[in-house]
Design a protein around this motif. Structure first.
Motif, PDB file in Angstrom:
ATOM      1  N   PRO A   1      43.190  19.433  -5.616  1.00 41.94           N
ATOM      2  CA  PRO A   1      44.262  18.435  -5.571  1.00 41.94           C
ATOM      3  C   PRO A   1      43.764  17.099  -6.136  1.00 41.94           C
ATOM      4  O   PRO A   1      42.597  16.742  -5.983  1.00 41.94           O
ATOM      5  CB  PRO A   1      44.572  18.300  -4.083  1.00 41.94           C
ATOM      6  CG  PRO A   1      43.954  19.485  -3.432  1.00 41.94           C
ATOM      7  CD  PRO A   1      42.819  19.908  -4.284  1.00 41.94           C
ATOM      8  N   ALA A   2      44.654  16.392  -6.799  1.00 48.31           N
ATOM      9  CA  ALA A   2      44.330  15.076  -7.364  1.00 48.31           C
ATOM     10  C   ALA A   2      45.617  14.261  -7.450  1.00 48.31           C
ATOM     11  O   ALA A   2      46.713  14.791  -7.291  1.00 48.31           O
ATOM     12  CB  ALA A   2      43.682  15.223  -8.737  1.00 48.31           C
ATOM     13  N   ARG A   3      45.467  12.995  -7.737  1.00 46.79           N
ATOM     14  CA  ARG A   3      46.623  12.115  -7.907  1.00 46.79           C
ATOM     15  C   ARG A   3      46.863  11.889  -9.392  1.00 46.79           C
ATOM     16  O   ARG A   3      45.918  11.704 -10.166  1.00 46.79           O
ATOM     17  CB  ARG A   3      46.367  10.770  -7.237  1.00 46.79           C
ATOM     18  CG  ARG A   3      46.117  10.886  -5.764  1.00 46.79           C
ATOM     19  CD  ARG A   3      47.296  10.402  -4.999  1.00 46.79           C
ATOM     20  NE  ARG A   3      47.039  10.576  -3.570  1.00 46.79           N
ATOM     21  CZ  ARG A   3      47.976  10.915  -2.723  1.00 46.79           C
ATOM     22  NH1 ARG A   3      49.205  11.108  -3.155  1.00 46.79           N
ATOM     23  NH2 ARG A   3      47.702  11.071  -1.456  1.00 46.79           N
TER      24      ARG A   3
ATOM     25  N   CYS B   1      49.056  16.258  -7.115  1.00 50.37           N
ATOM     26  CA  CYS B   1      49.261  17.434  -7.958  1.00 50.37           C
ATOM     27  C   CYS B   1      47.926  18.171  -8.072  1.00 50.37           C
ATOM     28  O   CYS B   1      46.934  17.751  -7.497  1.00 50.37           O
ATOM     29  CB  CYS B   1      49.809  17.041  -9.330  1.00 50.37           C
ATOM     30  SG  CYS B   1      48.706  15.989 -10.264  1.00 50.37           S
ATOM     31  N   MET B   2      47.917  19.250  -8.818  1.00 53.88           N
ATOM     32  CA  MET B   2      46.689  20.029  -8.997  1.00 53.88           C
ATOM     33  C   MET B   2      46.004  19.627 -10.300  1.00 53.88           C
ATOM     34  O   MET B   2      46.645  19.535 -11.346  1.00 53.88           O
ATOM     35  CB  MET B   2      46.991  21.533  -9.047  1.00 53.88           C
ATOM     36  CG  MET B   2      47.366  22.129  -7.714  1.00 53.88           C
ATOM     37  SD  MET B   2      46.060  22.050  -6.491  1.00 53.88           S
ATOM     38  CE  MET B   2      44.919  23.230  -7.128  1.00 53.88           C
TER      39      MET B   2
ATOM     40  N   MET C   1      43.933  19.859 -17.080  1.00 60.40           N
ATOM     41  CA  MET C   1      45.372  19.705 -16.884  1.00 60.40           C
ATOM     42  C   MET C   1      45.601  19.014 -15.554  1.00 60.40           C
ATOM     43  O   MET C   1      44.972  19.347 -14.550  1.00 60.40           O
ATOM     44  CB  MET C   1      46.068  21.066 -16.880  1.00 60.40           C
ATOM     45  CG  MET C   1      45.899  21.878 -18.142  1.00 60.40           C
ATOM     46  SD  MET C   1      46.743  21.193 -19.562  1.00 60.40           S
ATOM     47  CE  MET C   1      48.448  21.487 -19.140  1.00 60.40           C
ATOM     48  N   LEU C   2      46.494  18.040 -15.543  1.00 64.90           N
ATOM     49  CA  LEU C   2      46.860  17.331 -14.332  1.00 64.90           C
ATOM     50  C   LEU C   2      48.322  17.652 -14.062  1.00 64.90           C
ATOM     51  O   LEU C   2      49.215  17.120 -14.725  1.00 64.90           O
ATOM     52  CB  LEU C   2      46.641  15.832 -14.509  1.00 64.90           C
ATOM     53  CG  LEU C   2      46.640  14.971 -13.272  1.00 64.90           C
ATOM     54  CD1 LEU C   2      45.633  15.469 -12.244  1.00 64.90           C
ATOM     55  CD2 LEU C   2      46.336  13.537 -13.634  1.00 64.90           C
TER      56      LEU C   2
ATOM     57  N   LEU D   1      51.364  19.607 -14.818  1.00 65.52           N
ATOM     58  CA  LEU D   1      51.770  20.297 -16.047  1.00 65.52           C
ATOM     59  C   LEU D   1      51.341  19.543 -17.298  1.00 65.52           C
ATOM     60  O   LEU D   1      51.595  19.997 -18.407  1.00 65.52           O
ATOM     61  CB  LEU D   1      53.293  20.458 -16.071  1.00 65.52           C
ATOM     62  CG  LEU D   1      53.887  21.374 -15.008  1.00 65.52           C
ATOM     63  CD1 LEU D   1      55.407  21.306 -15.053  1.00 65.52           C
ATOM     64  CD2 LEU D   1      53.412  22.794 -15.196  1.00 65.52           C
ATOM     65  N   ARG D   2      50.693  18.393 -17.123  1.00 64.12           N
ATOM     66  CA  ARG D   2      50.364  17.515 -18.242  1.00 64.12           C
ATOM     67  C   ARG D   2      48.912  17.684 -18.660  1.00 64.12           C
ATOM     68  O   ARG D   2      48.017  17.790 -17.830  1.00 64.12           O
ATOM     69  CB  ARG D   2      50.618  16.066 -17.819  1.00 64.12           C
ATOM     70  CG  ARG D   2      50.465  15.053 -18.906  1.00 64.12           C
ATOM     71  CD  ARG D   2      50.738  13.650 -18.392  1.00 64.12           C
ATOM     72  NE  ARG D   2      49.855  13.239 -17.317  1.00 64.12           N
ATOM     73  CZ  ARG D   2      48.620  12.766 -17.506  1.00 64.12           C
ATOM     74  NH1 ARG D   2      48.132  12.657 -18.717  1.00 64.12           N
ATOM     75  NH2 ARG D   2      47.886  12.410 -16.480  1.00 64.12           N
ATOM     76  N   LEU D   3      48.690  17.663 -19.973  1.00 64.35           N
ATOM     77  CA  LEU D   3      47.332  17.697 -20.509  1.00 64.35           C
ATOM     78  C   LEU D   3      46.669  16.354 -20.228  1.00 64.35           C
ATOM     79  O   LEU D   3      47.190  15.310 -20.599  1.00 64.35           O
ATOM     80  CB  LEU D   3      47.366  17.963 -22.017  1.00 64.35           C
ATOM     81  CG  LEU D   3      46.030  17.891 -22.742  1.00 64.35           C
ATOM     82  CD1 LEU D   3      45.112  19.013 -22.301  1.00 64.35           C
ATOM     83  CD2 LEU D   3      46.244  17.942 -24.245  1.00 64.35           C
ATOM     84  N   ALA D   4      45.515  16.388 -19.570  1.00 64.07           N
ATOM     85  CA  ALA D   4      44.783  15.156 -19.285  1.00 64.07           C
ATOM     86  C   ALA D   4      43.753  14.892 -20.376  1.00 64.07           C
ATOM     87  O   ALA D   4      43.675  13.786 -20.904  1.00 64.07           O
ATOM     88  CB  ALA D   4      44.111  15.233 -17.917  1.00 64.07           C
TER      89      ALA D   4
END
Length: 105
Positions: free
Chosen positions: A56-58, A65-66, A88-89, A91-94
């Motif tokens: 888990p992360a912010r 989110c994951m 990935m954060l 659904l977004r590519l980090a």
């Protein structure tokens, strides 16, 4: 049906939903990784990414989110393998991390 059975059913459903969503995130990570390798002139080996860790992360908005880190291997010359990471954060590519590697001239 007892309360315990309902709880077990809900947990099984939640686990299935989490796995289903994880597959969608993995597909997004694979597409982003494939595009990055093409832009850099690299060959993505095995045409796959593998989940390395998840926690888990912010996100940027502070929502929980994951964070999933996928590993992949690529080559430039065909003789050497390098390992990169796609993060990935939700659904977004980090980010996509490529280690130092040779350039084909």
């Amino acid at each position: 049906m007892t309360l315990f059975q309902l709880l077990l059913l809900a947990m099984a459903f939640a686990t299935g939903a989490l796995i289903w969503r994880g597959q969608g995130v993995r597909e997004r990570a694979l597409i982003a990784t494939r595009q990055r390798c093409e832009r850099e002139g690299l060959v993505l080996l095995d045409q796959s990414v593998a989940l390395h860790r998840a926690r888990p992360a912010r996100d940027d908005n502070g929502r929980l989110c994951m964070r999933r880190v996928y590993q992949f291997e690529f080559t430039v010359t065909g003789g050497e393998r390098y390992r990169g990471d796609t993060t990935m954060l939700g659904l977004r590519l980090a980010k996509i991390m490529l280690p130092p590697h040779r350039f084909e001239t």
